[in-house]
Design a protein around this motif. Structure first.
Motif, mmCIF file in Angstrom:
data_model
loop_
_atom_site.group_PDB
_atom_site.id
_atom_site.type_symbol
_atom_site.label_atom_id
_atom_site.label_comp_id
_atom_site.label_asym_id
_atom_site.label_seq_id
_atom_site.Cartn_x
_atom_site.Cartn_y
_atom_site.Cartn_z
ATOM 1 N N LEU A 142 0.825 -1.209 0.000
ATOM 2 C CA LEU A 142 0.000 0.000 0.000
ATOM 3 C C LEU A 142 0.856 1.254 0.000
ATOM 4 O O LEU A 142 1.984 1.266 0.503
ATOM 5 N N GLU A 143 0.296 2.334 -0.528
ATOM 6 C CA GLU A 143 0.994 3.616 -0.570
ATOM 7 C C GLU A 143 1.319 4.099 0.842
ATOM 8 O O GLU A 143 0.462 4.084 1.734
ATOM 9 N N GLY A 144 2.551 4.512 1.049
ATOM 10 C CA GLY A 144 2.968 5.060 2.330
ATOM 11 C C GLY A 144 3.479 4.045 3.327
ATOM 12 O O GLY A 144 4.094 4.418 4.333
ATOM 13 N N VAL A 145 3.243 2.752 3.078
ATOM 14 C CA VAL A 145 3.677 1.710 4.011
ATOM 15 C C VAL A 145 5.159 1.437 3.828
ATOM 16 O O VAL A 145 5.626 1.159 2.722
ATOM 17 N N LYS A 146 5.916 1.525 4.922
ATOM 18 C CA LYS A 146 7.369 1.327 4.873
ATOM 19 C C LYS A 146 7.793 -0.028 5.416
ATOM 20 O O LYS A 146 8.983 -0.363 5.400
ATOM 21 N N GLY A 147 6.842 -0.802 5.924
ATOM 22 C CA GLY A 147 7.160 -2.125 6.457
ATOM 23 C C GLY A 147 6.036 -2.631 7.333
ATOM 24 O O GLY A 147 5.225 -1.853 7.852
ATOM 25 N N VAL A 148 5.969 -3.947 7.498
ATOM 26 C CA VAL A 148 4.967 -4.574 8.364
ATOM 27 C C VAL A 148 5.635 -5.704 9.143
ATOM 28 O O VAL A 148 6.584 -6.329 8.657
ATOM 29 N N PHE A 149 5.153 -5.957 10.351
ATOM 30 C CA PHE A 149 5.662 -7.082 11.135
ATOM 31 C C PHE A 149 4.731 -7.345 12.312
ATOM 32 O O PHE A 149 3.925 -6.495 12.709
ATOM 33 N N ASN A 150 4.841 -8.558 12.853
ATOM 34 C CA ASN A 150 4.093 -8.937 14.048
ATOM 35 C C ASN A 150 5.012 -8.853 15.250
ATOM 36 O O ASN A 150 6.169 -9.291 15.195
ATOM 37 N N ALA A 151 4.509 -8.318 16.363
ATOM 38 C CA ALA A 151 5.303 -8.221 17.585
ATOM 39 C C ALA A 151 4.380 -8.214 18.788
ATOM 40 O O ALA A 151 3.503 -7.358 18.897
ATOM 41 N N LYS A 152 4.553 -9.203 19.661
ATOM 42 C CA LYS A 152 3.847 -9.264 20.936
ATOM 43 C C LYS A 152 2.334 -9.158 20.772
ATOM 44 O O LYS A 152 1.652 -8.397 21.453
ATOM 45 N N GLY A 153 1.806 -9.922 19.821
ATOM 46 C CA GLY A 153 0.362 -9.960 19.651
ATOM 47 C C GLY A 153 -0.209 -8.801 18.856
ATOM 48 O O GLY A 153 -1.432 -8.675 18.746
ATOM 49 N N GLN A 154 0.640 -7.947 18.285
ATOM 50 C CA GLN A 154 0.173 -6.820 17.492
ATOM 51 C C GLN A 154 0.709 -6.911 16.068
ATOM 52 O O GLN A 154 1.860 -7.281 15.858
ATOM 53 N N PHE A 155 -0.143 -6.561 15.110
ATOM 54 C CA PHE A 155 0.301 -6.417 13.732
ATOM 55 C C PHE A 155 0.622 -4.941 13.529
ATOM 56 O O PHE A 155 -0.252 -4.079 13.642
ATOM 57 N N GLN A 156 1.884 -4.640 13.258
ATOM 58 C CA GLN A 156 2.338 -3.259 13.221
ATOM 59 C C GLN A 156 2.696 -2.853 11.793
ATOM 60 O O GLN A 156 3.424 -3.569 11.100
ATOM 61 N N ILE A 157 2.171 -1.701 11.391
ATOM 62 C CA ILE A 157 2.387 -1.179 10.040
ATOM 63 C C ILE A 157 3.158 0.131 10.165
ATOM 64 O O ILE A 157 2.688 1.076 10.808
ATOM 65 N N ILE A 158 4.337 0.192 9.563
ATOM 66 C CA ILE A 158 5.190 1.378 9.671
ATOM 67 C C ILE A 158 4.798 2.390 8.597
ATOM 68 O O ILE A 158 4.865 2.100 7.399
ATOM 69 N N PHE A 159 4.392 3.585 9.031
ATOM 70 C CA PHE A 159 4.066 4.677 8.113
ATOM 71 C C PHE A 159 5.024 5.851 8.246
ATOM 72 O O PHE A 159 5.311 6.538 7.281
ATOM 73 N N GLY A 160 5.480 6.086 9.449
ATOM 74 C CA GLY A 160 6.315 7.258 9.687
ATOM 75 C C GLY A 160 5.551 8.327 10.439
ATOM 76 O O GLY A 160 4.316 8.320 10.506
ATOM 77 N N SER A 161 6.288 9.234 11.007
ATOM 78 C CA SER A 161 5.701 10.295 11.818
ATOM 79 C C SER A 161 4.760 11.160 10.993
ATOM 80 O O SER A 161 5.054 11.517 9.860
ATOM 81 N N GLY A 162 3.625 11.503 11.562
ATOM 82 C CA GLY A 162 2.647 12.349 10.887
ATOM 83 C C GLY A 162 1.655 11.543 10.072
ATOM 84 O O GLY A 162 0.447 11.617 10.295
ATOM 85 N N THR A 163 2.146 10.741 9.153
ATOM 86 C CA THR A 163 1.267 9.933 8.317
ATOM 87 C C THR A 163 0.468 8.941 9.144
ATOM 88 O O THR A 163 -0.726 8.723 8.907
ATOM 89 N N VAL A 164 1.110 8.330 10.137
ATOM 90 C CA VAL A 164 0.440 7.303 10.926
ATOM 91 C C VAL A 164 -0.767 7.876 11.671
ATOM 92 O O VAL A 164 -1.784 7.193 11.842
ATOM 93 N N ASN A 165 -0.700 9.132 12.097
ATOM 94 C CA ASN A 165 -1.830 9.753 12.782
ATOM 95 C C ASN A 165 -3.049 9.831 11.866
ATOM 96 O O ASN A 165 -4.175 9.528 12.268
ATOM 97 N N GLN A 166 -2.794 10.249 10.621
ATOM 98 C CA GLN A 166 -3.887 10.402 9.664
ATOM 99 C C GLN A 166 -4.525 9.053 9.339
ATOM 100 O O GLN A 166 -5.759 8.917 9.293
ATOM 101 N N VAL A 167 -3.699 8.044 9.132
ATOM 102 C CA VAL A 167 -4.215 6.722 8.786
ATOM 103 C C VAL A 167 -4.992 6.129 9.955
ATOM 104 O O VAL A 167 -6.076 5.552 9.776
ATOM 105 N N CYS A 168 -4.455 6.281 11.168
ATOM 106 C CA CYS A 168 -5.130 5.743 12.352
ATOM 107 C C CYS A 168 -6.507 6.378 12.532
ATOM 108 O O CYS A 168 -7.489 5.693 12.842
ATOM 109 N N ASP A 169 -6.598 7.693 12.327
ATOM 110 C CA ASP A 169 -7.888 8.370 12.453
ATOM 111 C C ASP A 169 -8.910 7.809 11.471
ATOM 112 O O ASP A 169 -10.086 7.615 11.814
ATOM 113 N N GLU A 170 -8.455 7.536 10.245
ATOM 114 C CA GLU A 170 -9.373 7.002 9.230
ATOM 115 C C GLU A 170 -9.785 5.564 9.549
ATOM 116 O O GLU A 170 -10.933 5.180 9.324
ATOM 117 N N VAL A 171 -8.853 4.773 10.082
ATOM 118 C CA VAL A 171 -9.200 3.397 10.476
ATOM 119 C C VAL A 171 -10.223 3.415 11.599
ATOM 120 O O VAL A 171 -11.195 2.646 11.601
#
Length: 324
Positions: free
Chosen positions: A48-77
């Motif tokens: 997906l556009e803007g995604v810099k990496g994905v991984f699983n850690a401690k029961g969470q699926f984590q998607i790396i977006f970077g500072s600023g972008t992640v706030n916008q994506v989280c709000d939309e989710v």
């Protein structure tokens, strides 16, 4: 960047809204807790556009977006999930060792309030520019050179201290929410702990007279908990469990009235009578212990050790100068 579209594709790729049990973000990563991790299409999300990496850690699926972008994506989710994802299943909370679960608990409590702490810290840095002596001119501060900026510096100082002065309010809200209670009751409990009618915690132990309440033969110190962490963490847990229990045993027609009343009344008394003083002492001992480790164990404690140079030993090995 089309944030609503990215959020919709993420929700679809993790198995839909019904598969999400928790949605949050840190400084750079969107953190998703899913009920069934086998439904996650990590490859699709990674493209997906803007995604810099994905991984699983401690029961969470984590998607790396970077500072600023992640706030916008989280709000939309969160908009797609109704803003209130379903509570995590007990199984998800039980995964991992005790230490891992404890670290995850602290992460879930403190990550949401990091922006407030960062803002306060940066504002303190700006205030230091105005008030640091000798930063621009030897022996003088910037506001001494330019008095017209004194009020501006005073306002910035107030802004910078707010998050730390009322830290129990932020932690009370976040921790009570994490423990399954009403976060607004947690915020009220934090407000009680830093109420201006109490003696400021920073004045406690300085020799100033300590005000007390005398109840049923008990003398209770009326001292606030500004800048503390342990007391409000413990009391948020106690508040959430008490509130949950009261909801179960209180008739529905009384629940909305008596449960908040009893929860705050009981937790307020317990805070100042027992838990607060004990946790304050525990926090002080922890701080003293860390300070001792830092100053006493050299590089093991994290403090660099510089060799002490003794002139008598240096002279012993120094080349001798002889006159002809």
């Amino acid at each position: 960047m089309n944030y609503p579209s990215i959020a919709a594709q993420i929700v679809a790729a993790v198995g839909g809204r019904e598969n999400l049990s928790n949605v949050m973000h840190c400084a750079t990563r969107l953190r998703l807790t899913c009920l069934d991790e086998s439904k996650i299409d990590a490859d699709t999300i990674a493209e997906l556009e803007g995604v810099k990496g994905v991984f699983n850690a401690k029961g969470q699926f984590q998607i790396i977006f970077g500072s600023g972008t992640v706030n916008q994506v989280c709000d939309e989710v969160l908009k797609l999930t109704g803003g209130q994802p379903v509570q995590p299943q007990p199984k998800a909370e039980a995964e991992g060792s005790v230490i891992n679960r404890f670290i995850k608990m602290l992460s879930d409590i403190f990550v949401p309030i990091i922006p407030a702490i960062v803002a306060g810290g940066l504002l303190m840095g700006i205030n230091n520019i105005f008030t640091a002596e000798g930063l621009f001119v030897s022996g003088k501060t910037l506001i001494e050179l330019y008095p017209q900026f004194a009020d501006l510096a005073g306002m910035i100082n107030l802004f910078s201290n707010a998050a730390f002065t009322f830290l129990p309010v932020l932690i009370g809200f976040s921790a009570t929410k994490k423990f399954g209670g009403n976060p607004y009751l947690g915020a009220v409990l934090g407000m009680i702990m830093v109420h201006p009618d109490l003696m400021n915690a920073y004045s406690y132990g300085t020799g100033a007279a300590v005000p007390t309440w005398n109840l049923f033969g008990l003398s209770i110190e009326a001292v606030g908990y500004q800048g503390t962490v342990l007391p409000v963490l413990v009391m948020s847990f106690f508040l959430a469990k008490l509130e949950t229990r009261l909801h179960k045993i209180t008739p529905s027609w009384l629940d909305n009235l008596t449960t908040p009343l009893i929860s705050i009344l009981v937790c307020g008394f317990v805070t100042f009578l027992a838990v607060g003083p004990v946790m304050r002492t525990a926090g002080n001992l922890l701080a003293y212990g860390i300070s001792w480790l830092y100053h006493s164990l050299g590089f093991i404690g994290g403090r660099s050790v510089r060799p002490v140079l003794r002139p008598d030993r240096l002279n012993r090995h120094a080349p001798q100068l002889h006159r002809d």
